[in-house]
Enzyme design. Structure first.
Site, PDB file in Angstrom:
ATOM      1  N   TYR A  85      -0.486  -9.475  -0.823  1.00 42.58           N
ATOM      2  CA  TYR A  85      -1.760  -8.882  -0.428  1.00 42.58           C
ATOM      3  C   TYR A  85      -2.916  -9.799  -0.829  1.00 42.58           C
ATOM      4  CZ  TYR A  85      -5.477  -5.470   0.226  1.00 42.58           C
ATOM      5  OH  TYR A  85      -6.615  -4.840   0.661  1.00 42.58           O
ATOM      6  N   HIS A 141      -5.567 -12.064   1.666  1.00 41.14           N
ATOM      7  CA  HIS A 141      -7.017 -11.936   1.609  1.00 41.14           C
ATOM      8  C   HIS A 141      -7.700 -13.234   1.191  1.00 41.14           C
ATOM      9  CE1 HIS A 141      -6.288  -7.710   2.290  1.00 41.14           C
ATOM     10  NE2 HIS A 141      -7.580  -7.611   2.560  1.00 41.14           N
ATOM     11  N   TRP A 182      -5.427  -7.558  12.527  1.00 48.12           N
ATOM     12  CA  TRP A 182      -5.362  -7.618  11.065  1.00 48.12           C
ATOM     13  C   TRP A 182      -4.557  -6.443  10.515  1.00 48.12           C
ATOM     14  CZ3 TRP A 182      -6.015 -11.071   7.395  1.00 48.12           C
ATOM     15  CH2 TRP A 182      -6.096 -10.642   6.069  1.00 48.12           C
TER      16      TRP A 182
END
Length: 104
Positions: free
Chosen positions: A18, A22, A76
């Protein structure tokens, strides 16, 4: 300026992935966020529970909410769906939080 906060949920074992995704946020997604009025966007992780806390400021929440209709946002969401709890449309399962205090 409106402040928005919510919590979301990672699947166990996906904290590193994760964060990596990002750190490599697609330029098109970053642009879409800015075009829809997002600023001061931060996401925090509770490492013990895999719970994410997101905070951002927007010029107008109704205008910001339209980001969900963009192709880049849908792309996304599909990219992130395998590593976090998601709805049928791939949007993250998110619980909106009510502001109860603000110190200016």
């Amino acid at each position: 300026m409106e402040r928005i906060a919510c919590i979301m949920y990672l699947y166990p074992g996906n904290q590193f992935e994760y964060q990596k995704r990002h750190q490599e946020l697609w330029p098109e997604m970053k642009q879409a966020l800015k075009e829809h009025g997002a600023s001061n966007y931060s996401i925090f992780l509770d490492q013990e529970t895999d719970t994410l806390f997101a905070y951002l400021e927007v010029d107008n929440k109704a205008a910001y909410d339209k980001i969900a209709e963009t192709e880049i946002c849908k792309k996304w969401w599909a990219y992130m769906a395998p590593i976090m709890k998601s709805n049928a449309d791939n949007s993250p399962v998110a619980k909106d939080l009510k502001q109860v205090f603000y110190l200016a």
